[in-house]
Design a protein around this motif. Structure first.
Motif, short mmCIF file in Angstrom:
data_model
loop_
_atom_site.label_atom_id
_atom_site.label_comp_id
_atom_site.label_asym_id
_atom_site.label_seq_id
_atom_site.Cartn_x
_atom_site.Cartn_y
_atom_site.Cartn_z
N GLU A 3 -38.24 10.92 1.22
CA GLU A 3 -39.50 10.26 0.89
C GLU A 3 -39.40 8.74 1.05
O GLU A 3 -40.38 8.08 1.38
N SER A 4 -38.21 8.19 0.88
CA SER A 4 -38.03 6.74 1.01
C SER A 4 -38.19 6.26 2.45
O SER A 4 -38.35 5.06 2.68
N LYS A 5 -38.15 7.18 3.41
CA LYS A 5 -38.35 6.81 4.81
C LYS A 5 -39.83 6.80 5.20
O LYS A 5 -40.17 6.40 6.31
N ILE A 6 -40.71 7.23 4.30
CA ILE A 6 -42.15 7.21 4.55
C ILE A 6 -42.68 5.87 4.03
O ILE A 6 -42.62 5.59 2.84
N LEU A 7 -43.16 5.06 4.95
CA LEU A 7 -43.52 3.68 4.63
C LEU A 7 -45.00 3.41 4.83
O LEU A 7 -45.63 4.02 5.69
N SER A 8 -45.51 2.45 4.07
CA SER A 8 -46.84 1.93 4.34
C SER A 8 -46.76 1.09 5.61
O SER A 8 -45.66 0.72 6.06
N ARG A 9 -47.90 0.76 6.16
CA ARG A 9 -47.91 -0.10 7.35
C ARG A 9 -47.21 -1.43 7.06
O ARG A 9 -46.37 -1.88 7.86
N ASP A 10 -47.51 -2.04 5.93
CA ASP A 10 -46.89 -3.33 5.59
C ASP A 10 -45.37 -3.20 5.44
O ASP A 10 -44.62 -4.06 5.90
N GLN A 11 -44.93 -2.13 4.80
CA GLN A 11 -43.50 -1.91 4.65
C GLN A 11 -42.84 -1.70 6.02
O GLN A 11 -41.74 -2.22 6.26
N ALA A 12 -43.49 -0.95 6.89
CA ALA A 12 -42.94 -0.69 8.22
C ALA A 12 -42.85 -1.98 9.03
O ALA A 12 -41.85 -2.20 9.73
N VAL A 13 -43.87 -2.82 8.94
CA VAL A 13 -43.85 -4.09 9.67
C VAL A 13 -42.70 -4.97 9.16
O VAL A 13 -41.95 -5.55 9.95
N ALA A 14 -42.54 -5.05 7.84
CA ALA A 14 -41.45 -5.86 7.27
C ALA A 14 -40.09 -5.32 7.71
O ALA A 14 -39.19 -6.09 8.06
N LEU A 15 -39.94 -3.99 7.72
CA LEU A 15 -38.67 -3.40 8.14
C LEU A 15 -38.43 -3.63 9.63
O LEU A 15 -37.31 -3.95 10.05
N ALA A 16 -39.48 -3.52 10.44
CA ALA A 16 -39.34 -3.79 11.88
C ALA A 16 -38.91 -5.24 12.11
O ALA A 16 -38.05 -5.51 12.95
N VAL A 93 -41.15 6.64 8.95
CA VAL A 93 -42.42 7.31 9.27
C VAL A 93 -43.53 6.49 8.65
O VAL A 93 -43.45 6.10 7.49
N VAL A 94 -44.56 6.22 9.44
CA VAL A 94 -45.72 5.50 8.92
C VAL A 94 -46.98 6.23 9.38
O VAL A 94 -47.13 6.55 10.55
N LEU A 95 -47.84 6.54 8.42
CA LEU A 95 -49.10 7.22 8.72
C LEU A 95 -50.11 6.23 9.28
O LEU A 95 -50.15 5.07 8.86
N PHE A 96 -50.94 6.70 10.22
CA PHE A 96 -52.04 5.87 10.71
C PHE A 96 -53.26 6.75 10.91
O PHE A 96 -53.15 7.90 11.32
N GLY A 97 -54.41 6.21 10.58
CA GLY A 97 -55.65 6.97 10.63
C GLY A 97 -56.58 6.59 11.75
O GLY A 97 -57.62 7.23 11.94
N GLU A 98 -56.23 5.57 12.50
CA GLU A 98 -57.07 5.15 13.62
C GLU A 98 -57.01 6.17 14.74
O GLU A 98 -56.11 7.00 14.80
N SER A 99 -57.96 6.09 15.66
CA SER A 99 -57.99 7.05 16.77
C SER A 99 -56.82 6.87 17.73
O SER A 99 -56.44 7.80 18.43
N THR A 100 -56.25 5.67 17.76
CA THR A 100 -55.04 5.42 18.56
C THR A 100 -54.06 4.59 17.71
O THR A 100 -54.47 3.94 16.75
N PRO A 101 -52.79 4.56 18.10
CA PRO A 101 -51.80 3.77 17.36
C PRO A 101 -51.71 2.32 17.82
O PRO A 101 -50.76 1.62 17.46
N GLN A 106 -48.99 -2.94 17.93
CA GLN A 106 -49.06 -4.40 17.98
C GLN A 106 -48.44 -5.04 16.75
O GLN A 106 -47.82 -6.09 16.84
N ALA A 107 -48.55 -4.38 15.61
CA ALA A 107 -47.96 -4.92 14.38
C ALA A 107 -46.44 -4.76 14.37
O ALA A 107 -45.72 -5.66 13.91
N LEU A 108 -45.94 -3.64 14.88
CA LEU A 108 -44.50 -3.36 14.85
C LEU A 108 -43.71 -4.04 15.96
O LEU A 108 -42.53 -4.28 15.82
#
Length: 162
Positions: A3-16, A93-101, A106-108
């Motif tokens: 579960e710790s590998k599932i990140l919010s977008r902000d967490q994923a960007v910071a980790l990237a 892993v980061v969830l996204f709800g937009e029609s495309t990633p 661009q954030a990562l």
């Protein structure tokens, strides 16, 4: 732990950003990954070989329904995220709800963008951005005979009224 590998977008960007600062080569791919099968495992394992870290963008339930139809996903987003996070070669892993990633890409700012070879590079969302920023776009041969749609069809045929 997974579960710790599932990140919010902000967490994923910071980790990237952290991984880039450490000189790590970041790979990104995305998909629905509705019912985990050999094709998914093979694809993700090969994707990770293009770099040091693999971030997987996972479609939310709502976006899967928009793409695949109202009967999908079969497996909800939390369960899909946990399954993807359990794979040793998936680092986040980061969830996204937009029609495309595209926004997530661009954030990562991945060094490598990967999709299956059922896509041409020119048709891969985010390819232009990654290439313009000095990155690479790779396609991976898919394992023949393995797809979630085919698996669902096989189950429906075996259990038509079940």
């Amino acid at each position: 732990m997974t579960e710790s590998k599932i990140l919010s977008r902000d967490q994923a960007v910071a980790l990237a950003e952290q991984w880039h600062a450490e000189g790590q080569r970041l790979v990104f791919t995305n998909g629905c990954f509705d019912i985990l099968h050999l094709g998914h495992v093979d694809y993700l394992e090969k994707a990770r070989q293009f770099g040091d870290k693999l971030i997987l963008g996972l479609n939310t339930d709502a976006s899967v329904s928009c793409i695949k139809g109202p009967l999908r996903p079969v497996v909800n987003e939390y369960a899909r995220a946990r399954l993807m996070a359990s794979l040793a070669f998936v680092d986040a892993v980061v969830l996204f709800g937009e029609s495309t990633p595209l926004d997530l890409i661009q954030a990562l700012k991945p060094d490598v963008l990967v999709k299956g070879d059922d896509y041409t590079v020119s048709a891969i969302v985010g390819a232009d951005f990654v290439l313009e920023n000095g990155g690479q776009v790779q396609t991976i041969p898919l394992v023949a005979g393995y797809s979630t749609t085919a698996l669902i069809g096989k189950i429906r045929n075996a259990y038509p009224e079940g």
